[in-house]
Design a protein around this motif. Structure first.
Motif, short mmCIF file in Angstrom:
data_model
loop_
_atom_site.label_atom_id
_atom_site.label_comp_id
_atom_site.label_asym_id
_atom_site.label_seq_id
_atom_site.Cartn_x
_atom_site.Cartn_y
_atom_site.Cartn_z
N PRO A 241 46.13 35.47 51.05
CA PRO A 241 45.81 35.53 52.49
C PRO A 241 45.24 34.20 52.97
CG PRO A 241 44.97 37.45 51.33
CD PRO A 241 45.43 36.51 50.28
N GLY A 242 45.63 33.82 54.18
CA GLY A 242 45.14 32.57 54.74
C GLY A 242 45.99 31.37 54.41
N HIS A 243 47.00 31.55 53.53
CA HIS A 243 47.85 30.43 53.15
C HIS A 243 48.89 30.16 54.23
CE1 HIS A 243 50.24 27.76 50.64
NE2 HIS A 243 51.31 28.50 50.90
N ALA A 244 49.05 28.88 54.61
CA ALA A 244 50.07 28.49 55.58
C ALA A 244 51.37 28.20 54.84
CB ALA A 244 49.62 27.26 56.36
N LEU A 245 52.40 28.90 55.19
CA LEU A 245 53.66 28.81 54.46
C LEU A 245 54.37 27.47 54.64
CD1 LEU A 245 55.22 32.34 55.11
CD2 LEU A 245 54.12 31.52 53.01
N VAL A 246 54.99 27.01 53.55
CA VAL A 246 55.89 25.85 53.59
C VAL A 246 57.21 26.29 52.96
CG1 VAL A 246 54.02 24.15 53.48
CG2 VAL A 246 55.02 25.02 51.35
N ALA A 247 58.22 25.43 53.05
CA ALA A 247 59.56 25.81 52.58
C ALA A 247 59.56 26.23 51.11
CB ALA A 247 60.52 24.63 52.78
N SER B 263 64.32 30.59 56.82
CA SER B 263 63.09 29.90 56.42
C SER B 263 62.27 29.48 57.63
CB SER B 263 63.44 28.67 55.57
OG SER B 263 64.05 29.05 54.37
N ALA B 264 62.96 29.09 58.70
CA ALA B 264 62.25 28.65 59.90
C ALA B 264 61.39 29.75 60.51
CB ALA B 264 63.25 28.15 60.94
N ASP B 265 61.71 31.02 60.22
CA ASP B 265 60.94 32.13 60.77
C ASP B 265 59.59 32.27 60.07
OD1 ASP B 265 63.03 32.71 62.47
OD2 ASP B 265 63.94 34.16 61.10
N GLY B 266 59.46 31.70 58.87
CA GLY B 266 58.23 31.87 58.12
C GLY B 266 57.40 30.62 57.98
N GLU B 267 58.01 29.47 57.99
CA GLU B 267 57.30 28.22 57.76
C GLU B 267 56.21 27.99 58.81
OE1 GLU B 267 59.81 24.82 57.20
OE2 GLU B 267 61.23 25.94 55.99
N ILE C 27 59.63 40.91 49.36
CA ILE C 27 60.28 40.58 50.64
C ILE C 27 59.20 40.29 51.68
CG2 ILE C 27 61.76 41.44 52.49
CD1 ILE C 27 63.18 43.18 50.43
N VAL C 28 59.36 39.18 52.38
CA VAL C 28 58.38 38.77 53.39
C VAL C 28 58.79 39.34 54.75
CG1 VAL C 28 57.25 36.81 54.51
CG2 VAL C 28 57.94 36.65 52.11
N THR C 29 57.86 40.02 55.41
CA THR C 29 58.13 40.59 56.72
C THR C 29 57.21 39.95 57.77
OG1 THR C 29 56.51 42.37 56.43
CG2 THR C 29 58.76 42.79 55.67
N GLY C 30 57.60 40.09 59.02
CA GLY C 30 56.81 39.51 60.10
C GLY C 30 55.41 40.09 60.18
N SER C 31 55.23 41.33 59.74
CA SER C 31 53.92 41.96 59.82
C SER C 31 52.94 41.38 58.80
CB SER C 31 54.04 43.47 59.61
OG SER C 31 54.57 43.76 58.33
N ARG C 32 53.43 40.55 57.86
CA ARG C 32 52.56 39.94 56.87
C ARG C 32 52.16 38.53 57.26
NH1 ARG C 32 53.10 42.64 52.10
NH2 ARG C 32 51.08 41.71 51.61
N LEU C 33 52.60 38.09 58.45
CA LEU C 33 52.32 36.73 58.89
C LEU C 33 51.69 36.74 60.28
CD1 LEU C 33 55.75 35.10 57.93
CD2 LEU C 33 53.69 35.25 56.52
N LEU C 34 50.80 35.76 60.49
CA LEU C 34 50.22 35.62 61.82
C LEU C 34 51.26 35.06 62.78
CD1 LEU C 34 46.63 34.15 61.26
CD2 LEU C 34 47.26 36.44 62.01
N SER C 35 51.47 35.77 63.88
CA SER C 35 52.41 35.34 64.90
C SER C 35 52.06 36.05 66.19
CB SER C 35 53.85 35.67 64.48
OG SER C 35 54.08 37.06 64.58
N PRO C 36 52.60 35.59 67.32
CA PRO C 36 52.35 36.28 68.58
C PRO C 36 52.79 37.74 68.58
CG PRO C 36 53.27 34.10 68.99
CD PRO C 36 53.38 34.34 67.51
#
Length: 218
Positions: free
Chosen positions: A69-75, A96-100, A113-122
């Motif tokens: 948690p708190g990690h900013a994703l890179v490619a 990849s652009a959706d998560g970086e 599997i990475v989902t949008g609910s696991r990432l900070l976004s609007p």
């Protein structure tokens, strides 16, 4: 009595032998036809399997390694993987652009599997609460130790020291790791992020300017 060989008696044999030598034998013709048939059948099966796999599988992004948690994703944190369509969760990332550059809100295991609910976004407040007008609010807790007890996705109520309820049913969006603590205040725990309706968010944000707040887990 042995008859002498004549030109007339030798003629047909020579022609037959020459004709036979110039065309493939029957056995060789059969072998060639069978080989061609087997190649065509194998190609058809391969194409069929590939077509079926394409229809039942899709490519999604998975974690290339464990993510905190708190990690900013890179490619390098993400990789593409083909998975059965019926196993793909809602909101799964595909590009990849959706998560970086997005921040991870909770632990994600390698290969998950990475989902949008696991990432900070609007979109995160809406995804967590189902409220189209939801907001994210940073809340600094009165008791730092409580931050270690909550996890992303937990449902909490937010209270003041006087036990006034500021928000009910807020969703924990992000609990920063200890490494995110302020360098000037080694004992300070970073605020947690809560998703809640707009009115409650404004109320909590205003109260949090004066005093740390408390949360009650559901």
């Amino acid at each position: 009595m042995r008859l002498p060989l004549t030109r007339t008696s030798m003629g047909p044999r020579l022609r037959d032998r020459a004709t036979h030598a110039m065309r493939p034998g029957w056995a060789r013709s059969v072998a060639i036809r069978r080989t061609v048939s087997l190649v065509l059948i194998a190609a058809a099966v391969t194409v069929g399997i590939q077509a079926q796999r394409t229809e039942t599988h899709t490519s999604v992004l998975v974690a290339a390694h464990d993510l905190a948690p708190g990690h900013a994703l890179v490619a390098a944190d993400l990789r593409q993987q083909s998975v059965p369509i019926d196993l793909v969760p809602e909101g799964a990332l595909r590009l990849s652009a959706d998560g970086e550059a997005h921040t991870v809100t909770g632990p994600i295991g390698s290969g998950e599997i990475v989902t949008g609910s696991r990432l900070l976004s609007p979109r995160l407040p809406v995804q967590l609460t189902g409220d189209a007008d939801a907001r994210l609010v940073p809340v600094r807790l009165a008791d730092d130790s409580v931050a270690s007890l909550v996890r992303a996705g937990d449902v909490v109520d937010v209270l003041t020291a006087d036990t006034d309820v500021l928000a009910s049913g807020a969703i924990v969006a992000l609990v920063p790791t200890a490494a995110a603590a302020s360098p000037t205040r080694a004992s300070a725990t970073p605020p947690i992020l809560l998703a809640m309706g707009r009115t409650a968010a404004h109320r909590v944000a205003g109260a949090g300017l004066d005093v740390p707040l408390a949360v009650v887990l559901h």
